[in-house]
Motif scaffolding. Sequence first.
Motif, mmCIF file in Angstrom:
data_model
loop_
_atom_site.group_PDB
_atom_site.id
_atom_site.type_symbol
_atom_site.label_atom_id
_atom_site.label_comp_id
_atom_site.label_asym_id
_atom_site.label_seq_id
_atom_site.Cartn_x
_atom_site.Cartn_y
_atom_site.Cartn_z
ATOM 1 N N PRO A 87 0.817 -1.220 0.000
ATOM 2 C CA PRO A 87 0.000 0.000 0.000
ATOM 3 C C PRO A 87 0.851 1.270 0.000
ATOM 4 C CG PRO A 87 -0.960 -1.610 1.470
ATOM 5 C CD PRO A 87 0.355 -2.183 1.017
ATOM 6 N N GLU A 88 2.001 1.234 0.637
ATOM 7 C CA GLU A 88 2.846 2.428 0.677
ATOM 8 C C GLU A 88 3.513 2.734 -0.658
ATOM 9 O OE1 GLU A 88 2.939 -0.196 2.780
ATOM 10 O OE2 GLU A 88 5.009 -0.677 3.383
ATOM 11 N N ASP A 89 3.353 1.865 -1.635
ATOM 12 C CA ASP A 89 3.837 2.158 -2.984
ATOM 13 C C ASP A 89 2.848 3.038 -3.754
ATOM 14 O OD1 ASP A 89 5.055 -1.206 -3.172
ATOM 15 O OD2 ASP A 89 6.238 0.617 -2.817
ATOM 16 N N SER A 90 1.678 3.239 -3.203
ATOM 17 C CA SER A 90 0.679 4.073 -3.867
ATOM 18 C C SER A 90 1.208 5.490 -4.027
ATOM 19 C CB SER A 90 -0.623 4.095 -3.054
ATOM 20 O OG SER A 90 -1.177 2.802 -2.954
ATOM 21 N N ALA A 91 1.139 5.987 -5.243
ATOM 22 C CA ALA A 91 1.674 7.311 -5.539
ATOM 23 C C ALA A 91 1.434 7.618 -7.003
ATOM 24 C CB ALA A 91 3.180 7.362 -5.250
ATOM 25 N N VAL A 92 1.717 8.840 -7.376
ATOM 26 C CA VAL A 92 1.809 9.180 -8.792
ATOM 27 C C VAL A 92 3.256 8.956 -9.206
ATOM 28 C CG1 VAL A 92 1.542 10.962 -10.552
ATOM 29 C CG2 VAL A 92 -0.050 10.866 -8.604
ATOM 30 N N TYR A 93 3.446 8.159 -10.226
ATOM 31 C CA TYR A 93 4.778 7.819 -10.704
ATOM 32 C C TYR A 93 5.096 8.651 -11.946
ATOM 33 C CZ TYR A 93 5.176 3.929 -7.482
ATOM 34 O OH TYR A 93 5.272 3.165 -6.339
ATOM 35 N N TYR A 94 6.266 9.253 -11.933
ATOM 36 C CA TYR A 94 6.699 10.127 -13.014
ATOM 37 C C TYR A 94 7.961 9.568 -13.674
ATOM 38 C CZ TYR A 94 3.713 13.592 -10.727
ATOM 39 O OH TYR A 94 2.652 14.260 -10.170
ATOM 40 N N CYS A 95 7.967 9.642 -14.974
ATOM 41 C CA CYS A 95 9.146 9.260 -15.734
ATOM 42 C C CYS A 95 9.994 10.505 -15.964
ATOM 43 C CB CYS A 95 8.703 8.670 -17.069
ATOM 44 S SG CYS A 95 10.024 8.393 -18.257
ATOM 45 N N LYS A 96 11.287 10.375 -15.783
ATOM 46 C CA LYS A 96 12.197 11.479 -16.070
ATOM 47 C C LYS A 96 13.261 11.001 -17.042
ATOM 48 C CE LYS A 96 15.729 13.122 -13.620
ATOM 49 N NZ LYS A 96 16.525 13.765 -12.556
ATOM 50 N N VAL A 97 13.469 11.820 -18.053
ATOM 51 C CA VAL A 97 14.499 11.557 -19.058
ATOM 52 C C VAL A 97 15.524 12.671 -18.978
ATOM 53 C CG1 VAL A 97 14.971 11.456 -21.534
ATOM 54 C CG2 VAL A 97 12.954 10.312 -20.603
ATOM 55 N N HIS A 98 16.796 12.289 -18.927
ATOM 56 C CA HIS A 98 17.849 13.293 -18.907
ATOM 57 C C HIS A 98 18.641 13.232 -20.199
ATOM 58 C CE1 HIS A 98 20.765 16.110 -17.316
ATOM 59 N NE2 HIS A 98 21.693 15.335 -17.829
ATOM 60 N N GLN A 99 18.526 14.298 -20.963
ATOM 61 C CA GLN A 99 19.314 14.488 -22.181
ATOM 62 C C GLN A 99 19.674 15.963 -22.202
ATOM 63 O OE1 GLN A 99 18.510 12.825 -26.391
ATOM 64 N NE2 GLN A 99 17.644 14.893 -26.436
ATOM 65 N N VAL A 100 20.809 16.285 -21.664
ATOM 66 C CA VAL A 100 21.253 17.660 -21.444
ATOM 67 C C VAL A 100 20.379 18.309 -20.360
ATOM 68 C CG1 VAL A 100 21.727 19.934 -22.421
ATOM 69 C CG2 VAL A 100 22.071 17.856 -23.813
ATOM 70 N N SER A 101 19.079 18.272 -20.550
ATOM 71 C CA SER A 101 18.128 18.771 -19.552
ATOM 72 C C SER A 101 17.250 17.629 -19.066
ATOM 73 C CB SER A 101 17.259 19.865 -20.168
ATOM 74 O OG SER A 101 18.042 20.956 -20.616
ATOM 75 N N ASP A 102 16.482 17.930 -18.026
ATOM 76 C CA ASP A 102 15.526 16.941 -17.522
ATOM 77 C C ASP A 102 14.164 17.159 -18.165
ATOM 78 O OD1 ASP A 102 16.838 17.058 -14.124
ATOM 79 O OD2 ASP A 102 17.386 15.792 -15.832
ATOM 80 N N TYR A 103 13.548 16.076 -18.556
ATOM 81 C CA TYR A 103 12.200 16.101 -19.128
ATOM 82 C C TYR A 103 11.326 15.155 -18.322
ATOM 83 C CZ TYR A 103 14.608 18.267 -23.052
ATOM 84 O OH TYR A 103 15.373 19.105 -23.840
ATOM 85 N N TRP A 104 10.180 15.689 -17.887
ATOM 86 C CA TRP A 104 9.293 14.922 -17.030
ATOM 87 C C TRP A 104 8.037 14.512 -17.777
ATOM 88 C CZ3 TRP A 104 10.535 13.436 -12.123
ATOM 89 C CH2 TRP A 104 11.634 14.058 -11.526
ATOM 90 N N GLY A 105 7.566 13.299 -17.477
ATOM 91 C CA GLY A 105 6.290 12.860 -18.007
ATOM 92 C C GLY A 105 5.145 13.440 -17.201
ATOM 93 N N GLN A 106 3.931 13.121 -17.617
ATOM 94 C CA GLN A 106 2.750 13.702 -16.982
ATOM 95 C C GLN A 106 2.357 12.977 -15.701
ATOM 96 O OE1 GLN A 106 2.714 11.656 -19.532
ATOM 97 N NE2 GLN A 106 1.025 10.220 -19.276
ATOM 98 N N GLY A 107 2.906 11.790 -15.494
ATOM 99 C CA GLY A 107 2.604 11.032 -14.289
ATOM 100 C C GLY A 107 1.506 10.013 -14.516
ATOM 101 N N THR A 108 1.616 8.917 -13.797
ATOM 102 C CA THR A 108 0.589 7.879 -13.856
ATOM 103 C C THR A 108 0.321 7.387 -12.435
ATOM 104 O OG1 THR A 108 -0.039 5.772 -14.903
ATOM 105 C CG2 THR A 108 2.270 6.015 -14.296
ATOM 106 N N GLN A 109 -0.947 7.244 -12.112
ATOM 107 C CA GLN A 109 -1.332 6.894 -10.750
ATOM 108 C C GLN A 109 -1.205 5.399 -10.516
ATOM 109 O OE1 GLN A 109 -2.609 9.001 -8.085
ATOM 110 N NE2 GLN A 109 -2.257 7.107 -6.945
ATOM 111 N N VAL A 110 -0.586 5.045 -9.409
ATOM 112 C CA VAL A 110 -0.543 3.663 -8.951
ATOM 113 C C VAL A 110 -1.197 3.609 -7.577
ATOM 114 C CG1 VAL A 110 0.961 1.797 -8.160
ATOM 115 C CG2 VAL A 110 1.527 3.059 -10.247
#
Length: 114
Positions: A87-110
């Motif tokens: 249950p403590e894994d429940s969260a919004v999970y975000y993907c981050k890509v680093h290519q010179v800068s950081d790029y974040w995804g919109q998030g997905t709920q778990v």
Amino acid sequence: QVQQVESGGGLAQAGGSLRLSCAASGRIFGIDVMGWYRRSPGKQRELVAAITSGSITNYADSVKGRFTIFRDYAKNTVYLQMNSLKPEDSAVYYCKVHQVSDYWGQGTQVTVSS
């Protein structure tokens, strides 16, 4: 610019499994690190797992032995296999890509139910 499309979140029971995926697209010429972060209500965003271009992985202590991050370099996609969910894994999970800068995804709920 780099864009990501995340998928695979949802509802699971404690002890169950989910797999998240994050596909990067756009102006890609050399992604260094791809990773997953999560944010629970009332908590700061935290690193869950990351993988470098050389396949070096890093995990939060709380998920070691339960989660596995892996990457399809040809498809610029990163996956997070989550087993033995709690249950403590429940969260919004975000993907981050680093290519010179950081790029974040919109998030997905778990959400993990007990």
